[in-house]
Design a protein around this motif. Sequence first.
Motif, PDB file in Angstrom:
ATOM      1  N   ALA A 104       0.861  -1.320   0.139  1.00 32.82           N
ATOM      2  CA  ALA A 104       0.148   0.077  -0.012  1.00 32.82           C
ATOM      3  C   ALA A 104       0.806   1.341  -0.134  1.00 32.82           C
ATOM      4  O   ALA A 104       1.896   1.179   0.481  1.00 32.82           O
ATOM      5  N   LYS A 105       0.331   2.271  -0.497  1.00 34.07           N
ATOM      6  CA  LYS A 105       1.099   3.317  -0.820  1.00 34.07           C
ATOM      7  C   LYS A 105       0.805   4.665   0.084  1.00 34.07           C
ATOM      8  O   LYS A 105       1.702   5.612   0.362  1.00 34.07           O
ATOM      9  N   ASP A 106      -0.310   4.642   0.896  1.00 34.22           N
ATOM     10  CA  ASP A 106      -0.542   5.941   1.875  1.00 34.22           C
ATOM     11  C   ASP A 106      -1.372   5.382   3.028  1.00 34.22           C
ATOM     12  O   ASP A 106      -1.747   4.012   3.095  1.00 34.22           O
ATOM     13  N   LEU A 107      -1.740   6.343   3.744  1.00 32.69           N
ATOM     14  CA  LEU A 107      -2.493   6.074   5.061  1.00 32.69           C
ATOM     15  C   LEU A 107      -3.671   5.526   4.776  1.00 32.69           C
ATOM     16  O   LEU A 107      -4.143   4.646   5.310  1.00 32.69           O
ATOM     17  N   GLU A 108      -4.417   5.957   3.840  1.00 39.58           N
ATOM     18  CA  GLU A 108      -5.733   5.773   3.727  1.00 39.58           C
ATOM     19  C   GLU A 108      -5.880   4.238   3.278  1.00 39.58           C
ATOM     20  O   GLU A 108      -6.862   3.483   3.668  1.00 39.58           O
ATOM     21  N   SER A 109      -5.066   4.026   2.049  1.00 41.45           N
ATOM     22  CA  SER A 109      -5.115   2.479   1.731  1.00 41.45           C
ATOM     23  C   SER A 109      -4.729   1.612   2.823  1.00 41.45           C
ATOM     24  O   SER A 109      -5.335   0.585   3.094  1.00 41.45           O
ATOM     25  N   ARG A 110      -3.533   1.836   3.619  1.00 37.27           N
ATOM     26  CA  ARG A 110      -3.364   1.008   4.701  1.00 37.27           C
ATOM     27  C   ARG A 110      -4.357   0.797   5.683  1.00 37.27           C
ATOM     28  O   ARG A 110      -4.521  -0.228   6.283  1.00 37.27           O
ATOM     29  N   SER A 111      -5.118   1.905   5.954  1.00 36.05           N
ATOM     30  CA  SER A 111      -6.334   1.933   6.931  1.00 36.05           C
ATOM     31  C   SER A 111      -7.260   1.033   6.679  1.00 36.05           C
ATOM     32  O   SER A 111      -7.970   0.347   7.463  1.00 36.05           O
ATOM     33  N   THR A 112      -7.859   0.955   5.162  1.00 33.17           N
ATOM     34  CA  THR A 112      -8.829   0.207   4.747  1.00 33.17           C
ATOM     35  C   THR A 112      -8.350  -1.106   4.663  1.00 33.17           C
ATOM     36  O   THR A 112      -9.025  -2.236   4.988  1.00 33.17           O
ATOM     37  N   ILE A 113      -7.044  -1.524   4.359  1.00 34.46           N
ATOM     38  CA  ILE A 113      -6.468  -2.906   4.424  1.00 34.46           C
ATOM     39  C   ILE A 113      -6.722  -3.597   5.876  1.00 34.46           C
ATOM     40  O   ILE A 113      -7.024  -4.521   5.926  1.00 34.46           O
ATOM     41  N   PHE A 114      -6.052  -2.623   6.991  1.00 33.35           N
ATOM     42  CA  PHE A 114      -6.230  -3.105   8.179  1.00 33.35           C
ATOM     43  C   PHE A 114      -7.749  -3.455   8.671  1.00 33.35           C
ATOM     44  O   PHE A 114      -7.991  -4.374   9.298  1.00 33.35           O
ATOM     45  N   LEU A 115      -8.523  -2.675   8.275  1.00 30.95           N
ATOM     46  CA  LEU A 115     -10.001  -2.853   8.612  1.00 30.95           C
ATOM     47  C   LEU A 115     -10.511  -4.191   8.246  1.00 30.95           C
ATOM     48  O   LEU A 115     -11.170  -4.789   8.822  1.00 30.95           O
ATOM     49  N   GLN A 116     -10.492  -4.417   6.812  1.00 30.34           N
ATOM     50  CA  GLN A 116     -10.710  -5.522   6.404  1.00 30.34           C
ATOM     51  C   GLN A 116     -10.146  -6.657   6.870  1.00 30.34           C
ATOM     52  O   GLN A 116     -10.869  -7.569   7.403  1.00 30.34           O
ATOM     53  N   GLU A 117      -8.862  -6.754   6.945  1.00 28.98           N
ATOM     54  CA  GLU A 117      -8.338  -8.106   7.585  1.00 28.98           C
ATOM     55  C   GLU A 117      -8.433  -8.108   9.206  1.00 28.98           C
ATOM     56  O   GLU A 117      -8.745  -9.011   9.583  1.00 28.98           O
ATOM     57  N   TYR A 118      -8.635  -7.064   9.913  1.00 31.79           N
ATOM     58  CA  TYR A 118      -8.951  -7.047  11.291  1.00 31.79           C
ATOM     59  C   TYR A 118     -10.414  -7.560  11.766  1.00 31.79           C
ATOM     60  O   TYR A 118     -10.501  -8.291  12.822  1.00 31.79           O
ATOM     61  N   ARG A 119     -11.132  -7.170  10.918  1.00 33.55           N
ATOM     62  CA  ARG A 119     -12.558  -7.700  10.877  1.00 33.55           C
ATOM     63  C   ARG A 119     -12.683  -9.117  10.663  1.00 33.55           C
ATOM     64  O   ARG A 119     -13.491 -10.044  11.169  1.00 33.55           O
ATOM     65  N   ARG A 120     -11.913  -9.744   9.791  1.00 36.40           N
ATOM     66  CA  ARG A 120     -11.787 -11.059   9.257  1.00 36.40           C
ATOM     67  C   ARG A 120     -11.272 -11.834  10.723  1.00 36.40           C
ATOM     68  O   ARG A 120     -11.855 -13.184  10.984  1.00 36.40           O
ATOM     69  N   ALA A 121     -10.332 -11.356  11.337  1.00 36.21           N
ATOM     70  CA  ALA A 121      -9.498 -11.969  12.113  1.00 36.21           C
ATOM     71  C   ALA A 121      -9.861 -11.934  13.469  1.00 36.21           C
ATOM     72  O   ALA A 121      -9.732 -12.990  14.367  1.00 36.21           O
ATOM     73  N   ARG A 122     -10.556 -10.859  13.944  1.00 35.25           N
ATOM     74  CA  ARG A 122     -11.081 -10.729  15.458  1.00 35.25           C
ATOM     75  C   ARG A 122     -11.846 -11.588  15.819  1.00 35.25           C
ATOM     76  O   ARG A 122     -12.965 -12.397  15.146  1.00 35.25           O
ATOM     77  N   THR A 123     -11.878 -12.037  17.010  1.00 35.35           N
ATOM     78  CA  THR A 123     -12.839 -12.800  17.745  1.00 35.35           C
ATOM     79  C   THR A 123     -13.598 -12.062  19.056  1.00 35.35           C
ATOM     80  O   THR A 123     -12.771 -10.998  19.450  1.00 35.35           O
ATOM     81  N   GLU A 124     -14.592 -12.287  19.530  1.00 36.80           N
ATOM     82  CA  GLU A 124     -15.080 -11.574  20.717  1.00 36.80           C
ATOM     83  C   GLU A 124     -14.205 -11.802  22.000  1.00 36.80           C
ATOM     84  O   GLU A 124     -13.841 -13.017  22.167  1.00 36.80           O
TER      85      GLU A 124
END
Length: 282
Positions: free
Chosen positions: A134-154
């Motif tokens: 990723a090249k900038d803050l916005e794209s890294r933020s989007t990537i993290f959110l997508q992966e974090y939502r998949r990975a996290r558990t309650e």
Amino acid sequence: MRKSDKYGMMPVQPYLILGTDQYQTIVEQGDGISHFYHFVLEEKPQNEMTAVPDGSVDLLFGIGENDIRTFIGGTVLSAKRWEFEEGRKYFGVCFQPGGCHLPAALSIGDLVNNDLEIDGNLFGTNLLEKLAEAKDLESRSTIFLQEYRRARTEQFPNHIGTLEQYMRMRIYEEKGNISIKALAEETGYSECYIRRIFRQAHGISPKNFERFVRFQNVLHIMNHASNRLHLDELAQECGYFDEPHMMKDFKSFAGVTPQSYNKMIEGTKLRAAGTDAVSQAI
């Protein structure tokens, strides 16, 4: 205090903003995240980088030419040295207090007043590779959110999560000045039980968290003051018993006095114009 629908304040690390280059943020206010941030350290800063108590967990990715180093840390308990490598680009995730869903390999108690180097892919499949591309803050933020939502558990059963959230929001509403006895009476649980639940979520006691809330309130007011501040009025506004009480906590948590801090931020990007202040001079 800046508020969202579920969380009561946006944690601030002033020395990070003052001492780094190209500092940027994106406010998230969802998924337990306060904000994403980016900075670079082009050369060693003139002053030592210092972390201050904020009750939060920070996940930091140091992106170099050949690798990414990942660190996670909980709130510090007093002003503490914060080390970074020159020449890296940093992408950070600041979670709201109580908002970070940790992988099974980590516990909140391990993170308080500590920084651990971890495998960043614990927070998402091939996360490091994707962040590197990723090249900038916005794209890294989007990537993290997508992966974090998949990975996290309650992290907690529903009733525990609801109780913790209620206690945290009441602490925010009362500016860090509500007793454990009052929280026990409001919730119907024993003082011992609510202390245990709060520590399970935050790694610190409700009393310490209240001190951090008061301190962060002081920082927010000072950072956004368009006029100079009168310390006794500032102490009252932020829930302290008196001015000496505030001065003692501020020196411990910021590493400097309020007067020195005010001089430090004068004319910097931290000092935002247009917000009413308490009045008169420090």
